[in-house]
Design an enzyme around this catalytic site. Structure first.
Site, PDB file in Angstrom:
ATOM      1  N   HIS A  40       0.850  -1.184   0.000  1.00  0.00           N
ATOM      2  CA  HIS A  40       0.000   0.000   0.000  1.00  0.00           C
ATOM      3  C   HIS A  40       0.888   1.237   0.000  1.00  0.00           C
ATOM      4  O   HIS A  40       2.118   1.143   0.013  1.00  0.00           O
ATOM      5  CB  HIS A  40      -0.995  -0.010   1.149  1.00  0.00           C
ATOM      6  CG  HIS A  40      -0.380  -0.024   2.524  1.00  0.00           C
ATOM      7  ND1 HIS A  40       0.390   0.999   3.000  1.00  0.00           N
ATOM      8  CD2 HIS A  40      -0.419  -0.960   3.501  1.00  0.00           C
ATOM      9  CE1 HIS A  40       0.786   0.727   4.222  1.00  0.00           C
ATOM     10  NE2 HIS A  40       0.323  -0.470   4.556  1.00  0.00           N
ATOM     11  N   HIS A  52       3.956   1.633   2.356  1.00  0.00           N
ATOM     12  CA  HIS A  52       5.196   0.948   1.953  1.00  0.00           C
ATOM     13  C   HIS A  52       5.863   1.709   0.808  1.00  0.00           C
ATOM     14  O   HIS A  52       7.096   1.808   0.738  1.00  0.00           O
ATOM     15  CB  HIS A  52       4.912  -0.482   1.496  1.00  0.00           C
ATOM     16  CG  HIS A  52       4.132  -1.297   2.485  1.00  0.00           C
ATOM     17  ND1 HIS A  52       2.894  -1.816   2.205  1.00  0.00           N
ATOM     18  CD2 HIS A  52       4.405  -1.648   3.764  1.00  0.00           C
ATOM     19  CE1 HIS A  52       2.444  -2.469   3.270  1.00  0.00           C
ATOM     20  NE2 HIS A  52       3.341  -2.381   4.223  1.00  0.00           N
ATOM     21  N   CYS A  77       1.869 -11.270  20.476  1.00  0.00           N
ATOM     22  CA  CYS A  77       0.963 -10.730  19.459  1.00  0.00           C
ATOM     23  C   CYS A  77       1.438 -11.200  18.097  1.00  0.00           C
ATOM     24  O   CYS A  77       2.562 -10.884  17.676  1.00  0.00           O
ATOM     25  CB  CYS A  77       0.918  -9.199  19.493  1.00  0.00           C
ATOM     26  SG  CYS A  77       0.024  -8.545  18.057  1.00  0.00           S
ATOM     27  N   CYS A 109       2.264  -8.385  15.484  1.00  0.00           N
ATOM     28  CA  CYS A 109       3.588  -7.767  15.638  1.00  0.00           C
ATOM     29  C   CYS A 109       4.696  -8.801  15.548  1.00  0.00           C
ATOM     30  O   CYS A 109       5.865  -8.429  15.437  1.00  0.00           O
ATOM     31  CB  CYS A 109       3.718  -7.098  17.005  1.00  0.00           C
ATOM     32  SG  CYS A 109       2.602  -5.734  17.292  1.00  0.00           S
ATOM     33  N   CYS A 151      -3.062  -5.591  22.493  1.00  0.00           N
ATOM     34  CA  CYS A 151      -1.866  -5.091  21.814  1.00  0.00           C
ATOM     35  C   CYS A 151      -2.063  -3.621  21.437  1.00  0.00           C
ATOM     36  O   CYS A 151      -3.064  -3.274  20.816  1.00  0.00           O
ATOM     37  CB  CYS A 151      -1.619  -5.921  20.552  1.00  0.00           C
ATOM     38  SG  CYS A 151      -0.449  -5.114  19.441  1.00  0.00           S
ATOM     39  N   HIS A 182      -2.327  -3.404  17.477  1.00  0.00           N
ATOM     40  CA  HIS A 182      -3.377  -4.115  16.734  1.00  0.00           C
ATOM     41  C   HIS A 182      -4.725  -4.178  17.451  1.00  0.00           C
ATOM     42  O   HIS A 182      -5.718  -4.555  16.849  1.00  0.00           O
ATOM     43  CB  HIS A 182      -2.910  -5.538  16.389  1.00  0.00           C
ATOM     44  CG  HIS A 182      -1.772  -5.552  15.422  1.00  0.00           C
ATOM     45  ND1 HIS A 182      -0.455  -5.567  15.828  1.00  0.00           N
ATOM     46  CD2 HIS A 182      -1.754  -5.502  14.076  1.00  0.00           C
ATOM     47  CE1 HIS A 182       0.325  -5.534  14.765  1.00  0.00           C
ATOM     48  NE2 HIS A 182      -0.426  -5.495  13.689  1.00  0.00           N
ATOM     49  N   LYS A 208      -5.700   5.838   8.714  1.00  0.00           N
ATOM     50  CA  LYS A 208      -4.347   5.310   8.861  1.00  0.00           C
ATOM     51  C   LYS A 208      -4.196   4.237   7.798  1.00  0.00           C
ATOM     52  O   LYS A 208      -4.898   3.235   7.810  1.00  0.00           O
ATOM     53  CB  LYS A 208      -4.174   4.712  10.260  1.00  0.00           C
ATOM     54  CG  LYS A 208      -2.761   4.228  10.494  1.00  0.00           C
ATOM     55  CD  LYS A 208      -2.596   3.641  11.876  1.00  0.00           C
ATOM     56  CE  LYS A 208      -1.245   2.966  11.961  1.00  0.00           C
ATOM     57  NZ  LYS A 208      -1.158   1.973  12.996  1.00  0.00           N
ATOM     58  N   LYS A 263      -2.062  -1.849   6.883  1.00  0.00           N
ATOM     59  CA  LYS A 263      -2.827  -3.074   6.676  1.00  0.00           C
ATOM     60  C   LYS A 263      -3.481  -3.571   7.953  1.00  0.00           C
ATOM     61  O   LYS A 263      -4.522  -4.166   7.933  1.00  0.00           O
ATOM     62  CB  LYS A 263      -1.934  -4.159   6.098  1.00  0.00           C
ATOM     63  CG  LYS A 263      -0.759  -4.492   6.993  1.00  0.00           C
ATOM     64  CD  LYS A 263       0.043  -5.617   6.417  1.00  0.00           C
ATOM     65  CE  LYS A 263       1.214  -5.961   7.314  1.00  0.00           C
ATOM     66  NZ  LYS A 263       2.390  -5.212   7.032  1.00  0.00           N
TER      67      LYS A 263
HETATM   68  N1  MSP Z   1       8.608  -7.209   8.210  1.00  0.00           N
HETATM   69  C1  MSP Z   1       8.727  -6.140   9.148  1.00  0.00           C
HETATM   70  C2  MSP Z   1      10.016  -5.370   8.950  1.00  0.00           C
HETATM   71  C3  MSP Z   1      11.268  -6.182   9.022  1.00  0.00           C
HETATM   72  S1  MSP Z   1      12.672  -5.224   8.644  1.00  0.00           S
HETATM   73  C4  MSP Z   1      13.964  -6.144   9.147  1.00  0.00           C
HETATM   74  C5  MSP Z   1       7.563  -5.168   8.975  1.00  0.00           C
HETATM   75  N2  MSP Z   1       6.927  -5.213   7.802  1.00  0.00           N
HETATM   76  S2  MSP Z   1       5.695  -4.283   7.397  1.00  0.00           S
HETATM   77  O1  MSP Z   1       5.234  -4.831   6.148  1.00  0.00           O
HETATM   78  O2  MSP Z   1       4.749  -4.205   8.449  1.00  0.00           O
HETATM   79  O3  MSP Z   1       6.309  -2.862   7.082  1.00  0.00           O
HETATM   80  C6  MSP Z   1       6.414  -1.854   8.065  1.00  0.00           C
HETATM   81  C7  MSP Z   1       7.033  -0.633   7.414  1.00  0.00           C
HETATM   82  O4  MSP Z   1       6.235  -0.217   6.284  1.00  0.00           O
HETATM   83  C8  MSP Z   1       7.117   0.617   8.265  1.00  0.00           C
HETATM   84  O5  MSP Z   1       8.209   0.606   9.159  1.00  0.00           O
HETATM   85  C9  MSP Z   1       7.244   1.685   7.187  1.00  0.00           C
HETATM   86  O6  MSP Z   1       8.523   1.655   6.617  1.00  0.00           O
HETATM   87  C10 MSP Z   1       6.253   1.196   6.154  1.00  0.00           C
HETATM   88  N3  MSP Z   1       4.906   1.701   6.419  1.00  0.00           N
HETATM   89  C11 MSP Z   1       3.792   0.932   6.597  1.00  0.00           C
HETATM   90  N4  MSP Z   1       2.726   1.744   6.749  1.00  0.00           N
HETATM   91  C12 MSP Z   1       3.107   3.038   6.710  1.00  0.00           C
HETATM   92  C13 MSP Z   1       2.443   4.261   6.863  1.00  0.00           C
HETATM   93  N5  MSP Z   1       1.141   4.346   7.041  1.00  0.00           N
HETATM   94  N6  MSP Z   1       3.190   5.385   6.847  1.00  0.00           N
HETATM   95  C14 MSP Z   1       4.554   5.340   6.725  1.00  0.00           C
HETATM   96  N7  MSP Z   1       5.198   4.181   6.586  1.00  0.00           N
HETATM   97  C15 MSP Z   1       4.513   3.022   6.495  1.00  0.00           C
HETATM   98  O7  MSP Z   1       7.314  -4.407   9.879  1.00  0.00           O
END
Ligand code: MSP
Length: 506
Positions: free
Chosen positions: A17, A20, A125, A128, A142, A145, A294, A297
């Site tokens: 999304h 990311h 959790c 997380c 959590c 979540h 927000k 996901k």
């Molecule tokens: N798999 C773990 C990370 C492991 S790194 C060794 C993870 N994955 S995640 O798919 O949940 O990605 C989280 C990351 O996605 C956040 O830290 C950020 O970089 C990005 N973001 C996800 N949603 C976001 C927003 N709404 N806004 C900004 N960044 C976002 O955690």
């Protein structure tokens, strides 16, 4: 100089999304900028594919984990491509090269005496993939979540994180910019100061993971497996050449605040235990909200960045995400806001300026742009732009860098209004002034295009070629007076054509 930048590796249990895309675009801007500066650059992104959360989603879909992650990795691989990110490698934690380095890494920790066997009993959790103590929960739920964590008890291997407290504090004290921005540095340091508990680094009840080398009945905890990607990728990304000596530890990790503790506290300790240097720097950015939702996901409001890209184009989406809110802070944005900036800033202030400038060169000078560098009043602002933007980007201030560039775009627009080339063109006595004015506008646009190239990689070459200039975006070009004489310049069609109404994306 060596510059290695990473994004978190994303979980494959959901789809990409715009959140990311945000981190991916930011990392790409930095990578492209450091390449402009001639630095030895490496940009890594990828997918996090192990762990119980992913195994459960696969099972719910009636698939073997391997089949599921292979399918999802294909979807995730498109994310950097669709936002025009120039990652040098895409790591999957199921790559055999990664698995080998993870096993070697934890074996080194074990051999160093930092791993012991114990029994874990506590709350977990799944969202997380993390343990929580009672005190960390909100009403037993959590904090990220809102779900009730599961009780969990089993034999695990533990890492002596507690014994790294002093070393981590020393690291933070010696290096006040280890974590940026400062508020995140303080947050991470205070976690460490409060005292660290040892952490479980293996799971006995799961199969979907990397086997613990000295006890294959256990798999390595998904977060330990995932963090090591930043090192492991270097070992096999270039085939037989191990890039670790070249790029480690010159790394800058980009991440959002949700995963600060794993990156800023646990990761440096794991590295020290395994005998690696700690990362150079970590930058923790905020959460981005679009249309007050927000976009994460875990909350279930997913906006597919690819939808915005197909309506507005890649460059406008990259520009908007980094411009709309100071990089590092939380921000909220609307799709209407994207539409408005598209029209006003990209369409009028940049696109129109190029169309007008090239139209005037075509009309008043038969498409010829003579070399006419002089002691122009625009020179100081254009000469300052290079060091100012580079300085901002060195501090990860991507939005501030765009502000600097945009103040030049606005100065150029004012310049047209003040000089009124259409009036100068009426009298032969003003020929030299007209040449200088047209040259300054063209040169200003060239400087802006080179400075914007990391942000607007498709647009920059169009600006340069419209002005009869080479597509070279080396950083030395961000200075006054390097526009070369050109002929055959024609009015450039709008860079950002009008789009009817704000897109609705859902
Ligand atoms: N798999 C773990 C990370 C492991 S790194 C060794 C993870 N994955 S995640 O798919 O949940 O990605 C989280 C990351 O996605 C956040 O830290 C950020 O970089 C990005 N973001 C996800 N949603 C976001 C927003 N709404 N806004 C900004 N960044 C976002 O955690």
């Amino acid at each position: 100089m060596t510059f290695y930048v990473t994004t978190p590796i994303f979980y494959v249990n959901s789809t990409p999304h715009i959140g990311h895309a945000y981190t991916t675009i930011a990392a790409d801007v930095l990578a492209r900028h450091h390449r402009q500066r001639g630095e030895d650059t490496f940009f890594l992104t990828g997918t996090d594919e192990h762990g119980s959360k992913i195994a459960q989603v696969a099972e719910a879909q009636g698939l073997e984990p391997r089949e599921f992650v292979d399918r999802m990795a294909g979807v995730w691989r498109e994310l950097p491509a669709r936002v025009n990110a120039t990652n040098d490698f895409f790591i999957r934690t199921t790559d055999p090269g990664h698995v080998a380095v993870v096993q070697d890494f934890v074996q080194r920790m074990y051999d160093a005496g930092d791993v012991y066997e114990g029994t874990y009993s506590g709350l977990y959790c799944l969202g997380c993939e993390a343990f929580y103590s009672d005190g960390e929960l909100d009403d037993g739920r959590c904090p990220q979540h809102g779900t009730v964590p599961e009780h969990f008890e089993e034999k695990n291997y533990f890492f002596r994180l507690s014994s790294y407290q002093e070393r981590l504090l020393a690291l933070y004290d010696e290096n006040p910019e280890f974590v940026l921005p400062r508020v995140r540095y303080n947050e991470a340091r205070s976690f460490i100061e409060q005292g660290l508990d040892d952490i479980s680094i293996s799971r006995g009840s799961q199969r979907w993971g990397i086997p613990v080398p000295w006890d294959p009945g256990q798999v390595i905890y998904v977060w330990v497996d995932a963090l090591i990607n930043y090192v492991s990728a270097l070992s096999y990304a270039a085939g037989d050449t191990d890039l670790r000596p070249r790029f480690w530890p010159h790394v800058r990790h980009l991440l959002a605040k949700d995963i600060l503790k794993f990156h800023c506290v646990i990761w440096p300790a794991l590295l020290l235990a395994a005998g690696y240097d700690v990362p150079r720097q970590l930058f923790v950015h905020g959460y981005l909200l679009i249309d007050d939702r927000k976009i994460s996901k875990s909350v279930g409001n997913v906006i597919d960045p690819l939808d915005l890209v197909s309506v507005y184009g890649v460059d406008p989406v990259r520009f908007f995400l980094l411009r709309v809110t100071p990089f590092g802070q939380d921000g909220s944005a609307t799709i209407g806001g994207l539409h408005e900036r598209y029209e006003r800033e990209l369409g009028n202030e940049l696109g129109n300026l190029l169309s007008r400038t090239t139209a005037m060169i075509a009309r008043y000078r038969g498409g010829r742009l003579p070399a006419a560098a002089w002691a122009s009043p625009l020179r100081p602002a254009l000469d300052r732009l290079g060091p100012e933007v580079a300085g901002r980007l060195d501090r990860f201030d991507l939005s501030g860098a765009l502000d600097e560039i945009w103040s030049v775009v606005r100065a150029l627009n004012r310049h047209v209004e003040e000089r009124k080339p259409w009036q100068l063109a009426k009298a032969a006595a003003h020929a030299e002034e007209l040449d200088r004015t047209l040259y300054d506008l063209a040169d200003g646009l060239r400087v802006v295009a080179v400075a914007l190239a990391p942000f607007l990689p498709d647009t920059a070459p169009r600006v340069l070629s419209g002005l009869g200039q080479s597509g070279d975006v080396a950083w030395g070009g961000v200075a006054y007076g390097q526009t070369v004489p050109a002929a055959g310049i024609e009015p450039v069609a709008p860079l950002f054509p009008r789009i009817d109404s704000p897109a609705t994306v859902g």
